[in-house]
Write a protein that holds these residues in place. Sequence first.
Motif, mmCIF file in Angstrom:
data_model
loop_
_atom_site.group_PDB
_atom_site.id
_atom_site.type_symbol
_atom_site.label_atom_id
_atom_site.label_comp_id
_atom_site.label_asym_id
_atom_site.label_seq_id
_atom_site.Cartn_x
_atom_site.Cartn_y
_atom_site.Cartn_z
ATOM 1 N N LEU A 193 1.458 3.983 -3.035
ATOM 2 C CA LEU A 193 1.079 5.383 -2.833
ATOM 3 C C LEU A 193 2.292 6.296 -2.968
ATOM 4 O O LEU A 193 2.229 7.352 -3.581
ATOM 5 C CB LEU A 193 0.434 5.578 -1.462
ATOM 6 N N THR A 223 6.697 3.587 7.711
ATOM 7 C CA THR A 223 5.765 3.282 6.623
ATOM 8 C C THR A 223 4.420 3.965 6.853
ATOM 9 O O THR A 223 3.868 4.609 5.956
ATOM 10 C CB THR A 223 5.548 1.760 6.543
ATOM 11 N N ALA A 224 3.894 3.820 8.073
ATOM 12 C CA ALA A 224 2.581 4.400 8.373
ATOM 13 C C ALA A 224 2.605 5.909 8.184
ATOM 14 O O ALA A 224 1.680 6.498 7.622
ATOM 15 C CB ALA A 224 2.175 4.057 9.805
ATOM 16 N N ILE A 249 -1.851 14.469 -1.255
ATOM 17 C CA ILE A 249 -2.622 14.502 -2.488
ATOM 18 C C ILE A 249 -3.654 15.637 -2.466
ATOM 19 O O ILE A 249 -3.610 16.507 -3.327
ATOM 20 C CB ILE A 249 -3.230 13.112 -2.799
ATOM 21 N N PRO A 250 -4.523 15.726 -1.438
ATOM 22 C CA PRO A 250 -5.447 16.878 -1.442
ATOM 23 C C PRO A 250 -4.742 18.218 -1.266
ATOM 24 O O PRO A 250 -5.123 19.205 -1.893
ATOM 25 C CB PRO A 250 -6.382 16.599 -0.265
ATOM 26 N N ILE A 251 -3.687 18.254 -0.432
ATOM 27 C CA ILE A 251 -2.982 19.512 -0.252
ATOM 28 C C ILE A 251 -2.307 19.932 -1.548
ATOM 29 O O ILE A 251 -2.357 21.085 -1.957
ATOM 30 C CB ILE A 251 -1.957 19.416 0.902
ATOM 31 N N VAL A 257 2.527 6.783 4.581
ATOM 32 C CA VAL A 257 1.169 6.628 4.049
ATOM 33 C C VAL A 257 0.301 7.822 4.456
ATOM 34 O O VAL A 257 -0.418 8.397 3.633
ATOM 35 C CB VAL A 257 0.538 5.309 4.540
ATOM 36 N N PHE A 258 0.406 8.220 5.737
ATOM 37 C CA PHE A 258 -0.329 9.394 6.209
ATOM 38 C C PHE A 258 -0.028 10.609 5.336
ATOM 39 O O PHE A 258 -0.918 11.286 4.857
ATOM 40 C CB PHE A 258 0.083 9.744 7.645
ATOM 41 N N GLY A 265 -1.350 10.393 1.893
ATOM 42 C CA GLY A 265 -2.788 10.651 1.925
ATOM 43 C C GLY A 265 -3.077 12.134 2.067
ATOM 44 O O GLY A 265 -4.002 12.675 1.485
ATOM 45 N N MET A 266 -2.242 12.800 2.855
ATOM 46 C CA MET A 266 -2.397 14.238 3.046
ATOM 47 C C MET A 266 -1.976 15.023 1.827
ATOM 48 O O MET A 266 -2.637 15.957 1.424
ATOM 49 C CB MET A 266 -1.468 14.690 4.173
ATOM 50 N N ILE A 271 0.853 -1.195 0.000
ATOM 51 C CA ILE A 271 0.000 0.000 0.000
ATOM 52 C C ILE A 271 0.887 1.243 0.000
ATOM 53 O O ILE A 271 0.720 2.147 -0.815
ATOM 54 C CB ILE A 271 -0.910 -0.002 1.243
#
Lengths: 363, 311
Positions: free
Chosen positions: A292, A333-334, A344-346, A337-338, A341-342, A288
Amino acid sequence: MNKNSLYNIFIENDSVFAFVKAFLAVLSAFILVYFILLVTGYRPLPVYSALFQGAFGSRRGFGETLLSTTPLLFSGLGFALAYRCGLFNIGLEGQITMGGIAAAFFGFIIPEINPFIHVLICISAGALAGGMWGFIPGYLKAKFGVHEVISVIMLNHIAFKFAAYLVSMQGPMKDKIDDMPASPVISESAKIVRIVSRTRLHWGIFLGIVIAVLVWFLLFRLRLGFKIRAVGKNPYAAEAAGISIKKHIIITLSLSGALGGLAGAVEILGVHYRLFAAFSPGYGFDAIAVALLGMVNPIGIIASSFLFGILRSGSVFMQAMYGVNKDMVSVITAIIVFFMGMSIPIGILIKDRIKRKNHGLDV
Amino acid sequence: MDLMFKLFSLTVFASTLRIATPVILAALGGCMSERSGVINIGLEGMMLMGAFSAVVGSYFFGAWIGVLIGLLTGGLMGLLHAFMSVTIKANQIISATAINIMAVGLPNILIPVIWPNHFGISPTVPVIADIHLPFISSIPVIGKVIGHQNPIVYLTLILVPVISYLLFKTKLGLRIRAVGEHPQAADTLGINVYKMRYIAVTMSGMLAGLGGAFLSICYQAQFSMAMTAGRGFIGLAAMIFGRWSPKGALLACLLFGFADAFQASAQAAGVPIPPELMLSFPYVLTLIALVGLFGKTAVSPAANGKPYFKG
């Protein structure tokens, strides 16, 4: 050009933009973990240096890095393919397991034959088994509307228990000779040949790169890939244009599972040479983060899987040297990923703002 | 006949209840979060973090403080997920996945820091003991099943109607559901969409954390690696099966709990099926249950999974 030229490069070149985002995500993760290390009583810099020393410092270490890169590359591609279709395949770990089971089975059941044919059979069987484990959630989603995230988690657990059963004391694939909970060792001809002496590195990594290029070609040059992406971007528009959502969900998850199966097969044929119950140490979940961080682009994933390969192999040395649990890597890793995830919209927000500014739309 | 008697004894039903409890709590958490429009596949990780911190709390301050700490840690994880999905508007599945990955790794790092020479498994800690309900335990059949249970089991059984009442009968619940169905409309009516989602997702994390605490300091007496074993996800499946309602989810969880209790007692009774295969029974059953929903209306809250951009 004006003073905005750096901005212009930034927004007009998607791959530069993607690279900057990925770089920032990794950097932030390392900075955050720096403080976690500090708080838990370690000296962060020597720990980090051990991490990279473990990954690059010796011929064997570098071999191990590329060795962990291989399954991460396959499964990262699998995750990315499904993601492009709007599907969240967190079942790669189970698909890896099924692929490994199939490869091990054909590996020891067939006696010594032509190595090329034998490896081909085993790898195909692995891909097929993983593909089947991806087909099931695809079919369940298309036919019954079962959310893939839940069905693949169930299938993961079923696969783990199934593998444990196969090599348990009464299991049908248990080796009769020794007491290990493992299958018999595969035939010599089924083993993927090692390529560098004094390391465990085998040619699976090249297969991974070839497959990455093929997945890229599928996604961005073939009609099927276009349809897959269309379903992922806007399923209703795709349907209106005559693309069957259900069909492409099933195809994509099967292919995604097959990539996971490949990861498992290559891992068994190239590293372990026999089936253990939990032979994959979570490659399917790392996939994952790999996908990403690689901006769900096959070429980016080649790079990101290498980074995670470094983390995986370096962490062993890090643990040995400083006693930092190697699961510290899963925290890195986590956090990556965070941040992905952040970011992309920012990122969309920043880009939008810059574009509007450049066109004089913003005040 | 004798075997059937063993398999369907009342102890099986009693342990059904015990096994179902953490799953029910996760499912309740799922109801809260998804009714407000935030998908929460991070329940698994929140539960795991709850389980771990409960053990730490119990080790240092006693079992009940442990439960409280587990609950609060779950809430903290929920808050993190709310921040990511409401304020940052990140992909909710990505955010929750990060929580799940972190929850597997973090306890393993902290265990040797807190307890030197322990790896992957904590020492055993004080637990919350089962209690006898004075009158109920003397009722013939029901008494055997619910008369002698853990306090958290009773608390969970009370929480089901409480959460149901909260969601469907109170002003707060109406607002949470409005935000999950049509945030724009709710916003025009003056409901603070962000606040509602923050409340709901944080509560969802607390419920999952409580489930984890039950697992580690009631059901067992220690923390072990990845001990939740998919229960958060099964809770999520149960919630979908129960169509996003606490009462429906309860039934689905009991079904799952029964499958697990049944396989355990079948193993103990010596049914000639390999134990590894028996262990997969609950997961297979969950899959079948989800497929069985086909044809019935399983409609998720309309705005589920969609970030809300205040216009």
